[in-house]
Design a protein around this motif. Structure first.
Motif, PDB file in Angstrom:
ATOM      1  N   UNK A  38     -30.592  -3.113 -16.486  1.00 40.92           N
ATOM      2  CA  UNK A  38     -31.388  -4.320 -16.686  1.00 40.92           C
ATOM      3  C   UNK A  38     -32.135  -4.660 -15.401  1.00 40.92           C
ATOM      4  N   UNK A  39     -33.440  -4.669 -15.501  1.00 36.26           N
ATOM      5  CA  UNK A  39     -34.338  -4.955 -14.374  1.00 36.26           C
ATOM      6  C   UNK A  39     -34.716  -6.432 -14.439  1.00 36.26           C
ATOM      7  N   UNK A  40     -34.295  -7.194 -13.435  1.00 33.04           N
ATOM      8  CA  UNK A  40     -34.572  -8.636 -13.453  1.00 33.04           C
ATOM      9  C   UNK A  40     -35.747  -9.021 -12.552  1.00 33.04           C
ATOM     10  N   UNK A  41     -36.445  -8.024 -12.041  1.00 34.86           N
ATOM     11  CA  UNK A  41     -37.591  -8.324 -11.180  1.00 34.86           C
ATOM     12  C   UNK A  41     -38.721  -8.961 -11.994  1.00 34.86           C
ATOM     13  N   UNK A  42     -39.591  -9.614 -11.296  1.00 39.94           N
ATOM     14  CA  UNK A  42     -40.796 -10.173 -11.899  1.00 39.94           C
ATOM     15  C   UNK A  42     -41.630  -9.032 -12.479  1.00 39.94           C
ATOM     16  N   UNK A  44     -44.657  -8.421 -12.285  1.00 38.28           N
ATOM     17  CA  UNK A  44     -45.609  -7.876 -11.309  1.00 38.28           C
ATOM     18  C   UNK A  44     -44.953  -6.864 -10.380  1.00 38.28           C
ATOM     19  N   UNK A  45     -43.676  -7.049 -10.080  1.00 41.01           N
ATOM     20  CA  UNK A  45     -42.957  -6.074  -9.263  1.00 41.01           C
ATOM     21  C   UNK A  45     -42.819  -4.749 -10.013  1.00 41.01           C
ATOM     22  N   UNK A  46     -42.511  -4.824 -11.288  1.00 39.58           N
ATOM     23  CA  UNK A  46     -42.401  -3.609 -12.108  1.00 39.58           C
ATOM     24  C   UNK A  46     -43.742  -2.888 -12.192  1.00 39.58           C
ATOM     25  N   UNK A  47     -44.805  -3.648 -12.359  1.00 37.36           N
ATOM     26  CA  UNK A  47     -46.137  -3.056 -12.455  1.00 37.36           C
ATOM     27  C   UNK A  47     -46.547  -2.401 -11.138  1.00 37.36           C
ATOM     28  N   UNK A  48     -46.192  -3.027 -10.043  1.00 40.99           N
ATOM     29  CA  UNK A  48     -46.585  -2.539  -8.723  1.00 40.99           C
ATOM     30  C   UNK A  48     -45.792  -1.310  -8.291  1.00 40.99           C
ATOM     31  N   UNK A  49     -44.469  -1.339  -8.467  1.00 40.65           N
ATOM     32  CA  UNK A  49     -43.654  -0.266  -7.907  1.00 40.65           C
ATOM     33  C   UNK A  49     -42.961   0.620  -8.936  1.00 40.65           C
ATOM     34  N   UNK A  57     -36.260  -4.904 -19.371  1.00 37.72           N
ATOM     35  CA  UNK A  57     -36.769  -5.948 -18.487  1.00 37.72           C
ATOM     36  C   UNK A  57     -36.304  -7.299 -19.003  1.00 37.72           C
ATOM     37  N   UNK A  58     -35.633  -8.044 -18.141  1.00 32.86           N
ATOM     38  CA  UNK A  58     -35.138  -9.380 -18.473  1.00 32.86           C
ATOM     39  C   UNK A  58     -35.402 -10.275 -17.273  1.00 32.86           C
ATOM     40  N   UNK A  59     -36.404 -11.123 -17.338  1.00 32.38           N
ATOM     41  CA  UNK A  59     -36.741 -11.972 -16.197  1.00 32.38           C
ATOM     42  C   UNK A  59     -35.548 -12.802 -15.723  1.00 32.38           C
TER      43      UNK A  59
END
Length: 132
Positions: A38-42, A44-49, A57-59
């Motif tokens: 589970x990726x809790x990053x924003x 935009x972080x997922x899109x960038x890196x 994805x779970x904010x």
């Protein structure tokens, strides 16, 4: 007004009572059907890196509501029995706090100790969002 505790202290306290998984061990878990990463990053972080293939994805701001079956925001992905849940953020701070909170709720989870920051450098697969 001085704080009663710092964010760093909160993270340290959380890490002392939760399960932490090293990056090299988490890389071995990517293809395990019994593991939900589970990726809790924003977003935009997922899109960038990029992101870990197959991760959910779970904010961060919605986690407590998404795992609670009594919440109107509940997500079925968090109701799977016999799954190991591994949460991550960029550096391991947000995910440590998240997992400590979920543990307080009775939800069993672990977190990626160093976060996504060392994932690619240690050979972890990374997917990039399709920008077409």
């Amino acid at each position: 007004m001085p704080l009663k505790t710092t964010a760093a202290k909160m993270v340290s306290d959380a890490r002392a009572r939760i399960k932490e998984v090293e990056t090299i061990d988490a890389i071995k878990m990517v293809d395990d059907p019994n593991v939900v990463i589970v990726d809790i990053r924003d977003i935009r972080e997922r899109q960038r890196s990029g992101y870990i293939p197959g991760s959910v994805h779970a904010p961060r701001g919605m986690i407590e509501f998404w795992v609670d079956p009594d919440s109107p925001y509940y997500k079925d992905v968090f109701g799977q029995e016999d799954k190991t849940y591994l949460f991550h953020c960029a550096s391991g701070w947000r995910s440590a706090l998240t997992v400590a909170t979920l543990q307080d709720m009775g939800f069993d989870a672990a977190h990626l100790r160093e976060g996504f920051s060392t994932w690619g450098a240690q050979g972890g697969p990374v997917e990039q969002e399709d920008k077409t």
